[in-house]
Design a protein around this motif. Structure first.
Motif, PDB file in Angstrom:
ATOM      1  N   VAL A 112     -60.882-124.441  98.500  1.00 25.86           N
ATOM      2  CA  VAL A 112     -59.895-124.731  98.817  1.00 25.86           C
ATOM      3  C   VAL A 112     -59.096-125.767  97.786  1.00 25.86           C
ATOM      4  CG1 VAL A 112     -57.652-124.648 100.863  1.00 25.86           C
ATOM      5  CG2 VAL A 112     -60.458-123.551 101.177  1.00 25.86           C
ATOM      6  N   LYS A 113     -59.958-126.256  98.361  1.00 30.64           N
ATOM      7  CA  LYS A 113     -59.176-127.589  97.852  1.00 30.64           C
ATOM      8  C   LYS A 113     -59.546-127.538  95.446  1.00 30.64           C
ATOM      9  CE  LYS A 113     -60.093-131.654 100.377  1.00 30.64           C
ATOM     10  NZ  LYS A 113     -61.193-133.423 100.548  1.00 30.64           N
TER      11      LYS A 113
ATOM     12  N   THR B 197     -49.813-122.405 107.281  1.00 26.06           N
ATOM     13  CA  THR B 197     -49.822-123.977 107.441  1.00 26.06           C
ATOM     14  C   THR B 197     -51.354-124.615 106.911  1.00 26.06           C
ATOM     15  OG1 THR B 197     -51.279-123.775 109.645  1.00 26.06           O
ATOM     16  CG2 THR B 197     -49.426-123.003 110.018  1.00 26.06           C
ATOM     17  N   ASN B 198     -51.572-126.260 107.075  1.00 29.40           N
ATOM     18  CA  ASN B 198     -52.312-126.765 106.161  1.00 29.40           C
ATOM     19  C   ASN B 198     -54.109-126.622 107.902  1.00 29.40           C
ATOM     20  OD1 ASN B 198     -51.174-128.248 104.818  1.00 29.40           O
ATOM     21  ND2 ASN B 198     -50.667-129.517 106.311  1.00 29.40           N
ATOM     22  N   ASN B 199     -54.204-125.878 108.390  1.00 28.77           N
ATOM     23  CA  ASN B 199     -54.719-125.774 109.319  1.00 28.77           C
ATOM     24  C   ASN B 199     -55.739-124.454 108.882  1.00 28.77           C
ATOM     25  OD1 ASN B 199     -54.364-128.057 111.083  1.00 28.77           O
ATOM     26  ND2 ASN B 199     -52.788-126.475 112.031  1.00 28.77           N
ATOM     27  N   TYR B 200     -57.347-124.089 108.898  1.00 27.06           N
ATOM     28  CA  TYR B 200     -58.004-123.378 108.279  1.00 27.06           C
ATOM     29  C   TYR B 200     -58.937-123.434 108.857  1.00 27.06           C
ATOM     30  CZ  TYR B 200     -58.586-126.301 104.681  1.00 27.06           C
ATOM     31  OH  TYR B 200     -58.916-127.536 103.728  1.00 27.06           O
TER      32      TYR B 200
ATOM     33  N   LEU C 246     -57.017-119.483  99.523  1.00 30.15           N
ATOM     34  CA  LEU C 246     -56.241-119.406 101.130  1.00 30.15           C
ATOM     35  C   LEU C 246     -54.961-117.786 100.767  1.00 30.15           C
ATOM     36  CD1 LEU C 246     -55.904-122.775 102.651  1.00 30.15           C
ATOM     37  CD2 LEU C 246     -56.944-121.852 103.387  1.00 30.15           C
TER      38      LEU C 246
ATOM     39  N   SER D 275     -45.764-118.195 106.592  1.00 29.13           N
ATOM     40  CA  SER D 275     -46.648-118.992 105.247  1.00 29.13           C
ATOM     41  C   SER D 275     -47.926-119.688 106.162  1.00 29.13           C
ATOM     42  CB  SER D 275     -45.038-120.103 105.596  1.00 29.13           C
ATOM     43  OG  SER D 275     -44.018-119.349 105.122  1.00 29.13           O
TER      44      SER D 275
ATOM     45  N   SER E 179     -63.713-126.013 102.443  1.00 23.44           N
ATOM     46  CA  SER E 179     -62.853-126.683 101.703  1.00 23.44           C
ATOM     47  C   SER E 179     -63.174-126.807 100.450  1.00 23.44           C
ATOM     48  CB  SER E 179     -62.948-128.121 103.054  1.00 23.44           C
ATOM     49  OG  SER E 179     -64.105-128.483 102.754  1.00 23.44           O
TER      50      SER E 179
ATOM     51  N   THR F 188     -50.970-118.979 110.167  1.00 21.68           N
ATOM     52  CA  THR F 188     -49.709-118.867 109.465  1.00 21.68           C
ATOM     53  C   THR F 188     -48.756-119.565 110.581  1.00 21.68           C
ATOM     54  OG1 THR F 188     -49.222-116.925 109.582  1.00 21.68           O
ATOM     55  CG2 THR F 188     -50.459-117.497 108.043  1.00 21.68           C
ATOM     56  N   ASN F 189     -47.029-120.131 110.596  1.00 21.72           N
ATOM     57  CA  ASN F 189     -46.345-120.078 111.334  1.00 21.72           C
ATOM     58  C   ASN F 189     -45.674-118.823 111.527  1.00 21.72           C
ATOM     59  OD1 ASN F 189     -44.680-120.151 109.172  1.00 21.72           O
ATOM     60  ND2 ASN F 189     -44.376-122.002 108.830  1.00 21.72           N
TER      61      ASN F 189
ATOM     62  N   ASN G 110     -47.592-119.704 116.290  1.00 22.13           N
ATOM     63  CA  ASN G 110     -48.564-119.753 115.258  1.00 22.13           C
ATOM     64  C   ASN G 110     -48.968-118.274 115.119  1.00 22.13           C
ATOM     65  OD1 ASN G 110     -47.939-122.194 114.514  1.00 22.13           O
ATOM     66  ND2 ASN G 110     -49.733-122.936 115.459  1.00 22.13           N
TER      67      ASN G 110
END
Length: 383
Positions: A97-98, A86-89, A104, A84, A94, A79-80, A130
């Motif tokens: 997640v989609k 981010t796109n990183n996990y 998430l 929130s 995956s 998270t930032n 981060n």
């Protein structure tokens, strides 16, 4: 013997509990140790990312890249500074997640309950950072469920031992019953043959006309007892008989020996009522129950038998107005050797239960009992 068996059961249960409790404590120790290792791994992983983010052109990043790429177990969500996502996990499915937009978010809520985030500060002015929230590895989850699995295995093992022991005890009891019955029938056979011979001799001697019929009645009675034990020692043949007629015959026999202060009654909703029974053994059951009722009433009272059909079953209730059975004795009343009488072996009701359960595939129980008011035994037969 029973006390020794009870002691071994308690000892076995305590050992099993000690194993499970010890396993739970040791598993918790391993889980805590693994959690510390995972936290250290995460700190190293975040430090590696810090090194990579702040690296200059000549910095050797081999070790940092190696540490960053080796984490294949710990699930991570980035998270930032506003918390929130981010796109990183990392190490999360995956595909899920989609498909699931809230996947998430739900995972992040779980991770926040497990661990505080590890923060990677990228800039102080303005503040850019981060936050890395992380969950548990598969090994950690499996380790948590291990005591439960072990407990289930121990419970299954104990249940198996108890069932096997009960089965062995039941088989041993069956062999004891059969052996005792066969031996009793065998022992009665020789004197019965001798008595029958003497009876024939007495017929030819004048003056025995009055006593001989009574002697022959007793001989026939002994033959009946011997025949009952012989049937206990083998699988009796069941025949379709009128249960009401069998009960009335036995009541008539007992009534002659009960005295004038006992009131007998037999009530049947249908007459006749047929069931597959061994007549001799069923008579034995009724004789045992009726004699017990007479003993409980001390020579005066009422003894009633109510017979009815209920579906595919025949219900027989034998009620007396005797002393009743104390609550503490209700579960022991059919146990071999248990008796409240000053004399007796305590085998009558045990034999009765065996005859109904084992040979007639029915059931016998105490429907109700109250001290000072009386007892009702219930027999259930298959019609």
């Amino acid at each position: 013997m029973m006390k020794q068996r009870f002691t071994w059961r308690i000892l076995f249960a305590l050992i099993a509990m000690a194993i499970v409790i010890g396993s739970v404590f040791y598993t918790n120790y391993l889980s805590s140790k693994l959690a510390r290792i995972e936290t250290q791994t995460m700190e190293n992983w975040v430090e590696a990312h810090r090194t990579i983010a702040k690296a200059s052109g000549e910095t050797n990043l081999n070790l940092a890249v190696k540490i960053s790429s080796e984490n294949e177990d710990i699930p991570i969500i980035e998270t930032n500074e506003r918390d929130s996502i981010t796109n990183n996990y990392f190490n999360l499915d995956s595909v899920v997640v989609k498909k699931d937009a809230d996947y998430l978010k739900n995972k992040l809520a779980q991770f926040k309950k497990l661990h505080a985030p590890i923060i990677l500060e990228l800039s102080t002015n303005p503040l850019v950072e981060n936050k890395y929230y992380y969950g548990e590895t598969r090994l950690q989850k499996e380790l948590r469920y291990f005591p439960i699995i072990q407990l289930l295995i121990v419970a299954f093992f104990i249940s198996f031992i108890v069932i096997a022991q009960r089965s062995e005890n039941h088989n041993t009891q069956n062999r004891l019953w059969v052996g005792m019955a066969k031996e009793t029938a065998h022992q009665l056979g020789t004197p019965l043959s001798s008595l029958a011979g003497w009876s024939e001799i007495l017929k030819n001697i004048p003056g025995n006309e009055t006593i001989l019929p009574e002697v022959e009645k007793d001989i026939e009675r002994l033959k009946l007892v011997s025949d009952r034990f012989a049937k206990i020692g083998s699988q009796p043949k069941l025949e379709r008989k009128d249960v009401v007629a069998q009960i009335e015959n036995m009541v008539s026999y007992i009534k002659k020996r009960a005295g004038d202060h006992i009131v007998f009654s037999v009530v049947a909703t249908e007459n006749p009522l047929f069931a597959n029974i061994s007549a001799e053994l069923f008579d034995w059951v009724m004789e045992n129950l009726l004699k017990n009722a007479l003993d409980a009433m001390d020579g005066q009272g009422a003894l009633s038998i109510y017979v009815k059909r209920m579906g595919h079953q025949i219900i027989i209730d034998i009620t007396d107005t005797g002393k009743g059975i104390a609550y503490r004795n209700l579960k022991k009343i059919f146990s071999p050797g248990f008796t409240t009488k000053k004399r007796g072996w305590g085998l009558g009701l045990a034999l009765t239960k065996r005859i109904i359960h084992e040979y007639h595939h029915g059931n016998i129980s105490i429907k109700s009992s109250e001290v000072g008011k009386g007892t009702t035994f219930r027999i259930v037969l298959n019609a």
